[in-house]
Design a protein around this motif. Structure first.
Motif, PDB file in Angstrom:
ATOM      1  N   PRO A 196      14.911   0.653  -1.203  1.00  0.00           N
ATOM      2  CA  PRO A 196      13.724  -0.043  -0.709  1.00  0.00           C
ATOM      3  C   PRO A 196      12.463   0.819  -0.737  1.00  0.00           C
ATOM      4  O   PRO A 196      11.365   0.320  -0.998  1.00  0.00           O
ATOM      5  CB  PRO A 196      14.116  -0.393   0.739  1.00  0.00           C
ATOM      6  CG  PRO A 196      15.595  -0.479   0.713  1.00  0.00           C
ATOM      7  CD  PRO A 196      16.029   0.601  -0.232  1.00  0.00           C
ATOM      8  N   ASN A 240       9.119  -0.015  -2.935  1.00  0.00           N
ATOM      9  CA  ASN A 240       7.791  -0.092  -2.324  1.00  0.00           C
ATOM     10  C   ASN A 240       6.796   0.810  -3.043  1.00  0.00           C
ATOM     11  O   ASN A 240       5.613   0.466  -3.173  1.00  0.00           O
ATOM     12  CB  ASN A 240       7.854   0.275  -0.841  1.00  0.00           C
ATOM     13  CG  ASN A 240       8.407  -0.842   0.017  1.00  0.00           C
ATOM     14  OD1 ASN A 240       8.265  -2.011  -0.323  1.00  0.00           O
ATOM     15  ND2 ASN A 240       9.038  -0.494   1.120  1.00  0.00           N
ATOM     16  N   LYS A 285       5.537  -0.979  -6.066  1.00  0.00           N
ATOM     17  CA  LYS A 285       4.538  -1.995  -5.695  1.00  0.00           C
ATOM     18  C   LYS A 285       3.186  -1.352  -5.393  1.00  0.00           C
ATOM     19  O   LYS A 285       2.136  -1.906  -5.728  1.00  0.00           O
ATOM     20  CB  LYS A 285       5.040  -2.803  -4.499  1.00  0.00           C
ATOM     21  CG  LYS A 285       6.173  -3.752  -4.850  1.00  0.00           C
ATOM     22  CD  LYS A 285       6.495  -4.723  -3.732  1.00  0.00           C
ATOM     23  CE  LYS A 285       7.267  -4.066  -2.625  1.00  0.00           C
ATOM     24  NZ  LYS A 285       7.731  -5.063  -1.617  1.00  0.00           N
ATOM     25  N   GLN A 286       3.218  -0.169  -4.781  1.00  0.00           N
ATOM     26  CA  GLN A 286       1.962   0.532  -4.488  1.00  0.00           C
ATOM     27  C   GLN A 286       1.274   1.002  -5.768  1.00  0.00           C
ATOM     28  O   GLN A 286       0.047   1.073  -5.826  1.00  0.00           O
ATOM     29  CB  GLN A 286       2.234   1.722  -3.567  1.00  0.00           C
ATOM     30  CG  GLN A 286       2.495   1.324  -2.124  1.00  0.00           C
ATOM     31  CD  GLN A 286       2.643   2.547  -1.223  1.00  0.00           C
ATOM     32  OE1 GLN A 286       3.686   3.193  -1.195  1.00  0.00           O
ATOM     33  NE2 GLN A 286       1.595   2.865  -0.495  1.00  0.00           N
ATOM     34  N   THR A 296      12.312  -5.708  -8.322  1.00  0.00           N
ATOM     35  CA  THR A 296      11.006  -5.645  -7.659  1.00  0.00           C
ATOM     36  C   THR A 296       9.872  -5.908  -8.642  1.00  0.00           C
ATOM     37  O   THR A 296       8.937  -6.659  -8.348  1.00  0.00           O
ATOM     38  CB  THR A 296      10.806  -4.260  -7.006  1.00  0.00           C
ATOM     39  OG1 THR A 296      11.769  -4.088  -5.964  1.00  0.00           O
ATOM     40  CG2 THR A 296       9.410  -4.124  -6.413  1.00  0.00           C
ATOM     41  N   SER A 305       7.447  -8.955  -8.181  1.00  0.00           N
ATOM     42  CA  SER A 305       6.182  -8.579  -7.549  1.00  0.00           C
ATOM     43  C   SER A 305       5.007  -8.460  -8.496  1.00  0.00           C
ATOM     44  O   SER A 305       3.863  -8.694  -8.109  1.00  0.00           O
ATOM     45  CB  SER A 305       6.359  -7.248  -6.801  1.00  0.00           C
ATOM     46  OG  SER A 305       7.403  -7.327  -5.854  1.00  0.00           O
TER      47      SER A 305
END
Length: 280
Positions: free
Chosen positions: A128, A132, A135-136, A163, A167
């Motif tokens: 996770p 993340n 995504k950043q 992801t 995303s």
């Protein structure tokens, strides 16, 4: 997170003729100052097929064709893009966001190695946290005026590919394979994942397809006979390129000279054509 409403106006989460439950929207908004025309994922069903090299060469090829390109290195635990481009500096942030590092040829690059104190430090994070971070790299990095942003993903169908598929606004993916028997199985996995996520597949790229001997001019299938045409026919996908084993190109990557390396752009004609079609 917001929820996508069903097209059926009478839909309820409890009972609906069109769907059993509302779908969750995992999409992430880009940085407000970013302007990216097309986002291209580069994926593979297994490791060791030269996916990062194909990502790098695709960005270089489109840059040479007159387009502004960038690379988002989503392979957090095995980043190799900065090394291929000879980038040794670190990315920095300001009041607006994180600024990607430019290669010598002007390609914007963002990778975890550009944030670490020491690029050889291992990234020992759980799934996770890694997801993340990817995504950043999309939401916090200022991708200014990029025609094609290539996303170099780790192999397989795990957390990070999922992801990225959910995303980022992917306009299409390139699937990199190698000429081995098990390629049909691993390609099938990547194809099915993309289909389930409604991501367009631009086509297949077979890497390490053959070795062209400079001494006698013959081509040798070092990794066995190619099965790419059969796989492509089975999944109704185009074969965009069959790339040879090129020791000089591999050395250029190791030495951080991928942009200076000499390679036959005609081998990339199919890839370039497919990408140009996306811009119309």
């Amino acid at each position: 997170m917001s929820e996508k409403k069903c097209s059926d106006s009478s839909c309820t989460k409890e009972s609906c003729s069109s769907c059993s439950k509302a779908k969750v929207d995992f999409s992430v908004a880009p940085h407000p100052l970013s302007h990216v025309k097309k986002v291209i994922g580069v994926v593979s069903g297994k490791g060791g097929v030269g996916k990062s090299m194909v990502t790098s060469l695709s960005a270089v090829a489109m840059q040479k064709a007159g387009y502004k390109t960038g690379i988002l290195d989503a392979d957090i635990t095995g980043p190799s893009i900065p090394k291929a481009f000879g980038i040794e500096g670190r990315a920095f942030g300001n009041e607006e966001g994180i600024v990607p590092v430019k290669s010598k040829g002007g390609i914007d690059v963002m990778s975890i190695n550009l944030l670490l104190q020491n690029p050889t430090d291992p990234v020992i994070w759980r799934g996770p946290v890694i997801a993340n971070m990817v995504k950043q790299f999309w939401s916090d990095v200022v991708w200014a005026d990029v025609d094609y942003l290539f996303v170099d993903m780790p192999p397989g169908t795990g957390d990070v590919p999922l992801t990225v598929f959910q995303s980022l606004p992917l306009d299409g993916i390139l699937i990199v394979t190698s000429p081995q028997e098990l390629v049909s199985m691993v390609v099938a996995k990547a194809v099915k994942m993309a289909e389930q996520m409604n991501i367009p597949i631009l086509g297949l790229i077979e890497n390490f397809a053959y070795f062209h001997c400079p001494d006698n001019g013959k081509d040798y299938e070092i990794f066995g006979k190619s099965h790419i045409e059969t796989v492509a026919l089975e999944h109704r996908l185009p074969v965009l390129a069959k790339l040879p084993i090129d020791p000089a190109l591999a050395n250029a990557c190791d030495e951080g000279r991928i942009e200076e390396a000499s390679f036959d752009l005609s081998l990339y004609a199919g890839v370039i054509g497919a990408l140009k079609q996306l811009l119309g």
